[in-house]
Design a protein around this motif. Structure first.
Motif, mmCIF file in Angstrom:
data_model
loop_
_atom_site.group_PDB
_atom_site.id
_atom_site.type_symbol
_atom_site.label_atom_id
_atom_site.label_comp_id
_atom_site.label_asym_id
_atom_site.label_seq_id
_atom_site.Cartn_x
_atom_site.Cartn_y
_atom_site.Cartn_z
ATOM 1 N N UNK A 8 0.812 -1.225 0.000
ATOM 2 C CA UNK A 8 0.000 0.000 0.000
ATOM 3 C C UNK A 8 0.838 1.264 0.000
ATOM 4 N N UNK A 9 2.122 1.127 0.134
ATOM 5 C CA UNK A 9 2.989 2.286 -0.067
ATOM 6 C C UNK A 9 2.735 3.423 0.897
ATOM 7 N N UNK A 10 2.555 4.612 0.361
ATOM 8 C CA UNK A 10 2.407 5.797 1.200
ATOM 9 C C UNK A 10 1.223 5.694 2.154
ATOM 10 N N UNK A 11 0.182 4.989 1.730
ATOM 11 C CA UNK A 11 -1.033 4.938 2.548
ATOM 12 C C UNK A 11 -0.774 4.313 3.906
ATOM 13 N N UNK A 12 0.194 3.423 3.997
ATOM 14 C CA UNK A 12 0.473 2.736 5.252
ATOM 15 C C UNK A 12 1.912 2.965 5.696
ATOM 16 N N UNK A 137 10.526 4.902 -0.086
ATOM 17 C CA UNK A 137 9.857 3.596 -0.040
ATOM 18 C C UNK A 137 10.772 2.494 -0.558
ATOM 19 N N UNK B 46 -5.159 -1.159 7.696
ATOM 20 C CA UNK B 46 -4.521 -2.212 6.902
ATOM 21 C C UNK B 46 -5.269 -3.537 6.944
ATOM 22 N N UNK B 49 -7.948 -3.189 4.478
ATOM 23 C CA UNK B 49 -7.376 -3.212 3.126
ATOM 24 C C UNK B 49 -6.981 -4.624 2.720
ATOM 25 N N UNK B 118 -8.360 6.925 2.344
ATOM 26 C CA UNK B 118 -7.178 6.252 1.835
ATOM 27 C C UNK B 118 -6.475 7.044 0.740
ATOM 28 N N UNK B 121 -4.858 10.151 2.407
ATOM 29 C CA UNK B 121 -3.612 9.866 3.120
ATOM 30 C C UNK B 121 -2.484 9.641 2.124
ATOM 31 N N UNK B 122 -2.771 8.877 1.088
ATOM 32 C CA UNK B 122 -1.728 8.620 0.093
ATOM 33 C C UNK B 122 -1.182 9.921 -0.466
ATOM 34 N N UNK B 125 0.727 12.005 2.343
ATOM 35 C CA UNK B 125 2.042 11.450 2.678
ATOM 36 C C UNK B 125 2.984 11.606 1.493
ATOM 37 N N UNK B 126 2.464 11.379 0.305
ATOM 38 C CA UNK B 126 3.307 11.584 -0.873
ATOM 39 C C UNK B 126 3.785 13.024 -0.938
ATOM 40 N N UNK B 129 6.510 13.514 1.390
ATOM 41 C CA UNK B 129 7.719 12.823 0.941
ATOM 42 C C UNK B 129 8.287 13.412 -0.345
ATOM 43 N N UNK B 132 12.133 14.404 -0.990
ATOM 44 C CA UNK B 132 13.103 13.686 -0.154
ATOM 45 C C UNK B 132 14.193 13.133 -1.051
ATOM 46 N N UNK B 164 -9.650 5.146 -4.754
ATOM 47 C CA UNK B 164 -8.543 4.269 -4.386
ATOM 48 C C UNK B 164 -8.161 3.323 -5.513
ATOM 49 N N UNK B 172 0.918 5.466 -4.984
ATOM 50 C CA UNK B 172 1.028 4.576 -3.859
ATOM 51 C C UNK B 172 2.458 4.111 -3.653
ATOM 52 N N UNK B 173 3.158 3.896 -4.734
ATOM 53 C CA UNK B 173 4.512 3.350 -4.561
ATOM 54 C C UNK B 173 5.567 4.265 -5.162
#
Lengths: 173, 173
Positions: A8-12, A137, B46, B49, B118, B121-122, B125-126, B129, B132, B164, B172-173
């Motif tokens: 789930x990457x960034x989501x978790x 990640x 999670x 999910x 979801x 948050x993704x 957080x992205x 990040x 970075x 989602x 996500x990744x």
DNA sequence: CCTCATAACATAACAAGTTATATAACACGA
DNA sequence: TCGTGTTATATAACTTGTTATGTTATGAGG
């Protein structure tokens, strides 16, 4: 079985960081058992290190130095006090603040840890982190895989360890 | 007041990762309160999910999928069951294994979260990040600073969120 | 078939983090 | 100097992770 937290990457990311942190702490605990034989819980190490670096500190300052909440620090200090590692005295000028200081036993333990566990952990973790590259990640993927494949204790080279104080900026950051 | 855990670098990487993870989870919880109004604890996400991705799972498989211990999963599932989000039935062929499945209410909640929390948050957080760069410790410095400076909830753009399922490999990744 | 090892889950106890709140000491203004 | 607000720590309750162990079900051999 798919690793959902990873997928789930960034989501978790929060869960992910906690999970890796706990794995690192568990492996550090193993290493401590082998190296130092002391049953010191891993989270107590930063407390000792803070007192070593900064000298006696109040509960509140310790909380700030470690970046956690005051009640957590209070409890940890109580346990460490009961084990004779630190002493707590209330300040003359302001009897609200309690000053936490290393006892003789605490200082001895710190010296021992500086010569054994702390540099060993620094090296082992640095080894696990060697070659990490790319976005966050991806580096976490690599780190988690590295820790799974080879634990910190088996990353001990057996070669002589430098003392903590001489190693500061080299491996530590 | 010096941040000792940060200053010690590799020696305290475990504590550091846990600390950042907890901060992320706390901010995720805040965001959840604002966005979804559901009081769902962050670690339950999670689980939902995993069940959403993989369909009904046994306790053991859930533990593997989330990378944590079986008793922890058992307890979380009990709580989620008591809240009506999942059902637990013991398998016909082997009555040792209990199968955990989303209930109707659970599936509705998942659909809601997929449309709101979801992806939010993704993205948040992205966003934290974004930019970075460098070795792991440096990226952690940057991430921790970013989270301190601006919380996840204030990183909400207000722009429409993609669902989602359509966002998978992008953010996500 | 009965026994025994194994496997899955449950339970209990502990650790370490959190928030919320109580207590006690200080500081300052009326 | 007497409240009153603030600050530092303590305490309580909760969460979520862990390990160790108990319980029940399965399966395999003698």
């Amino acid at each position: 079985m798919e690793d959902v937290v990873r997928a789930l990457g960034y989501a978790t990311l929060g869960s992910r960081l906690k999970r890796i942190g706990e794995k690192l702490q568990a492996q550090t605990q193993d290493l401590a058992g082998e190296l130092a034989g002391t049953g010191l819980p891993t989270p107590h190490n930063p407390v000792l290190a803070a007192l070593d670096r900064q000298g006696p500190l109040s509960i509140g300052d310790l909380a700030k130095a470690l970046g956690q909440s005051q009640p957590g620090i209070t409890r940890m200090i109580n346990k460490m006090k009961s084990e004779g590692l630190v002493s707590v005295t209330s300040l003359e000028q302001d009897r609200r603040v309690s000053t936490v200081a290393l006892t003789e036993a605490g200082r001895h333990l710190v010296d021992h840890l500086k010569a054994t566990l702390w540099p060993a952990v620094s090296f082992a973790v640095a080894d696990a982190c060697a070659g990490l590259d790319g976005p966050l990640l991806q580096q976490l993927d690599q780190l988690e895989a590295a820790l799974t494949e080879q634990s910190l204790s088996t990353r001990q080279t057996g070669q002589p360890l430098p003392d903590w104080d001489t190693l500061d900026l080299e491996t530590r950051s």
